[in-house]
Motif scaffolding. Structure first.
Motif, PDB file in Angstrom:
ATOM      1  N   HIS A 250       0.806  -1.220   0.000  1.00  0.00           N
ATOM      2  CA  HIS A 250       0.000   0.000   0.000  1.00  0.00           C
ATOM      3  C   HIS A 250       0.837   1.268   0.000  1.00  0.00           C
ATOM      4  O   HIS A 250       0.352   2.320  -0.420  1.00  0.00           O
ATOM      5  CB  HIS A 250      -0.924   0.016   1.216  1.00  0.00           C
ATOM      6  N   THR A 308      -6.385   3.522   1.100  1.00  0.00           N
ATOM      7  CA  THR A 308      -5.354   3.518   0.064  1.00  0.00           C
ATOM      8  C   THR A 308      -5.963   3.665  -1.319  1.00  0.00           C
ATOM      9  O   THR A 308      -5.461   4.424  -2.161  1.00  0.00           O
ATOM     10  CB  THR A 308      -4.536   2.219   0.136  1.00  0.00           C
ATOM     11  N   HIS A 334       1.966  10.074   1.064  1.00  0.00           N
ATOM     12  CA  HIS A 334       1.071   8.982   1.427  1.00  0.00           C
ATOM     13  C   HIS A 334       1.857   7.729   1.775  1.00  0.00           C
ATOM     14  O   HIS A 334       1.489   6.989   2.692  1.00  0.00           O
ATOM     15  CB  HIS A 334       0.111   8.703   0.270  1.00  0.00           C
ATOM     16  N   LYS A 338       1.020   6.127   5.283  1.00  0.00           N
ATOM     17  CA  LYS A 338       0.249   4.886   5.156  1.00  0.00           C
ATOM     18  C   LYS A 338       1.071   3.694   5.628  1.00  0.00           C
ATOM     19  O   LYS A 338       0.519   2.754   6.230  1.00  0.00           O
ATOM     20  CB  LYS A 338      -0.205   4.701   3.704  1.00  0.00           C
TER      21      LYS A 338
END
Length: 665
Positions: A250, A308, A334, A338
């Motif tokens: 992800h 995601t 991100h 993440k």
């Protein structure tokens, strides 16, 4: 050591680590962890070296012909510019964190050697995708990642969920890869080369004859690999794999590959206004749909998975309005928060003592037991919700600013429809993102479920990695003024309009979710112990929890039903049950594709057994019967043979007379 040599070593080191890990995993178990961590760590260090050496200067582009093909050559090529160098740093850092984290998370797993080797191979394949300058070599890394994801998602192959998820991930991504392959061939045929620089030069010269067809074929592969509508359904199910694998997929590999490809070949897509509109609509549907689905999930990893999907939609939305700088900035930002969120979720799951107990509505007392995860995940959720001054605010505002720029007609060659589509859906997704991020934090850390048994302190490696990723989550936004030189030169600074709108909407989403949580918590508290019917004044969302005992134990074999104090149920209302199952898209696919294919397979099996096999068996039976009849004639009696010979001669003589008589007449 030259920049070129260093860049070659970057994907090579994890590859060699993977090979050595597979060969020595069983024979020398003491070398497994060093072979997992050290090559990946060395590659991460080298990516930083390459990034510093490359800087904001002209792209490094070298190649040597791999093999003559008789037509379009395939080259071993490197193409490194600013954003490729930075993405490689992201891949190296996250992969290293995942390998270190896994030494604690999977320390008692008997299949850790093969797992670690596959993670290294996964990392090597993504680094090849980032650094290569030839589309056929990119395709090699692209497909190797698909194979690695199949094995890693199915790591716990003893469970039906893991087996089904790994197969689904493989098939759905391959469904997109088929048109993707044809898109690469069509692109090379028009441009006369697989080299990325040659393709971009051909686009600039107007040399593409079929830009829309090529772009749409490539988008099919991107939709599969980067989990975009309608090929996104594999990613939430892929949570059946180990949590560190989820973080890797992800944050830095696999799903990032599709975004990277579009960013690398953006002029190809920009050559077709229709393709940009399709990309914008795909991103918009993905963003909004995944936000609603995330708000309805109870499993913490599925919430993050749908998150995601939505954030990838933001990145592709930025590309749809022609700003690859904003897209790549959000990709890097991100990736940091993440990865932190997934690894933090792994600590939460580890605190529950099993990989499967991730239901947020059944959690309680975790904040004080895992303080490292509590504080780092809290900050990561703020970054996800785009709350300033964290990294997610700056990168998401760069996307919204680019969409506003295109919507108002200031982006040359970008359809205004694409700009408005991305801007409106992006703002709506900002509301949903803040809502599900707040809900996750409330249910995971402030929930009223039964407290899980204490399984002891977390391994140091797991907690240390969280704080390593905490740094870019907090500070990466400060790099925004320095990044345009690494990309296309466009400013990444937040604009006033989108900053106010985006932050205001995010705050509204968070506050409304908190108010809904307070309301449902107070309502659930009024239900008497052991109650099996919702309170008379319960809302329809709460009334769905009929026949449950909210005080039942939430962990163990006799786990009770989820706590009804879930703000998502109140906020979504009747939509909740549909959002929880991804708006029944899997059921639609099953009806349109899976069932007809199974019915066709059943028909083919019947025809094979009842028709084809019948003829095959008949073809074998007839000679066998004939042979049996002939065998009966072989008695070994000479008198019988002579009698048969005389009888035959007599028959032939009579026949000859009849023929002669008929001829004479």
């Amino acid at each position: 050591m030259t920049l070129t040599t260093t860049a070659v070593l970057v994907p090579l080191l994890p590859f060699l680590g993977a090979v050595a890990g597979l060969l020595l995993g069983r024979r020398a178990p003491g070398f497994v962890r060093p072979l997992a961590v050290l090559p990946t760590l060395a590659a991460a260090v080298l990516t930083v070296t390459v990034a510093v050496g490359q800087g904001t200067g002209p792209a490094t582009d070298i190649a040597t012909e791999l093999t003559p093909t008789g037509s379009i050559p395939i080259d071993l090529a490197l193409h490194i510019d600013g954003f490729a160098a930075l993405i490689a740093v992201l891949v190296g850092v996250v992969a290293t964190c995942v390998q270190i984290y896994s030494t604690g998370y999977l320390r008692d797993d008997p299949r850790y050697p093969s797992y670690a080797a596959l993670v290294s191979l996964f990392t090597s394949a993504m680094l090849l995708v980032v650094y290569t300058g030839d589309l056929m070599m990119l395709l090699v890394g692209w497909e190797v990642m698909g194979i690695c994801s199949y094995f890693l998602v199915g790591h716990y192959w003893e469970t039906e969920a893991a087996r089904a998820a790994s197969l689904k991930a493989f098939l759905v991504t391959k469904l997109g890869d088929v048109p993707f392959l044809f898109g690469i061939f069509a692109l090379a045929a028009d441009a006369g080369t697989f080299r990325i620089t040659g393709i971009l030069g051909s686009v600039a010269a107007g040399g593409l004859d079929h830009p829309t067809l090529i772009a749409l074929l490539l988008l099919a592969g991107v939709a599969g690999k980067s989990a975009q509508f309608p090929l996104h359904t594999w990613l939430p199910d892929a949570m059946a794999g180990p949590t560190p694998v989820s973080a890797l997929i992800h944050a830095a590999t696999m799903v990032a590959a599709g975004v990277y490809l579009v960013a690398r070949l953006l002029p190809v897509f920009a050559a077709s206004a229709a393709a940009l509109v399709v990309l914008a609509v795909m991103a918009a549907l993905t963003m909004v749909g995944s936000g609603l689905a995330a708000l309805a999930q109870d499993d913490i990893k599925r919430v993050l998975a749908y998150s995601t999907v939505g954030q990838l939609g933001y990145m592709l939305g930025a590309l749809a309005v022609g700003d690859r700088g904003a897209a790549v900035f959000h990709l890097i930002s991100h990736g940091a928060f993440k990865a932190l969120l997934f690894l933090g979720a792994g600590v939460i799951i580890h605190a529950a003592g099993t990989n499967s107990l991730a239901a947020m509505s059944r959690m309680s007392g975790l904040a004080r037991r895992i303080p490292d995860a509590y504080w780092t995940v809290t900050v990561a959720l703020l970054a996800l919700a785009a709350i300033p001054p964290f990294a997610g605010f700056f990168s998401k505002e760069a996307v919204l600013g680019a969409a506003e720029h295109a919507a108002t007609g200031h982006a040359h060659g970008i359809p205004g429809a694409a700009g408005w589509t991305v801007l409106v859906s992006g703002l709506l997704t900002a509301l949903l993102t803040a809502a599900y991020a707040t809900r996750l934090w409330l249910l995971a850390f402030k929930g009223k479920g039964a407290e899980a048994p204490d399984h002891g302190s977390q391994p140091v490696a797991m907690n240390a990695v969280l704080w390593v990723l905490f740094v870019p989550t907090v500070a990466l936004g400060l790099a925004a003024p320095f990044l345009p030189g690494w990309f296309d030169g466009r400013s990444l600074a937040p604009t006033l309009t989108t900053s106010v709108l985006g932050t205001g909407i995010a705050l509204v989403g968070g506050l409304v979710t908190y108010a809904a949580w307070r309301h449902t918590t107070a309502l659930a508290a009024r239900i008497p112990l052991g109650a099996v019917v919702a309170a008379p004044d319960a809302t329809p969302a709460i009334a769905e929890e009929v026949a449950i005992d909210i005080h039942a134990p939430a962990y163990g074999d006799n786990a009770g039903a989820p706590d009804p104090a879930d703000p998502g149920r109140l906020l979504l209302g009747p939509l909740q049950r549909h959002a929880a199952v991804g708006f029944h898209l899997d059921a639609v696919y099953s009806a349109l594709f899976v069932r007809p294919v199974r019915a066709a397979a059943t028909l083919v099996r019947f025809l094979d057994r009842a028709v084809v096999d019948t003829y095959v068996r008949g073809a074998g039976t007839a000679p066998r019967l004939l042979g049996a009849a002939v065998r009966r004639a072989q008695t070994g009696n000479v008198q019988t043979y002579l009698a048969a010979l005389l009888a035959g001669s007599l028959v032939l003589a009579v026949a000859a007379v009849l023929v002669a008589t008929g001829t004479g007449a």
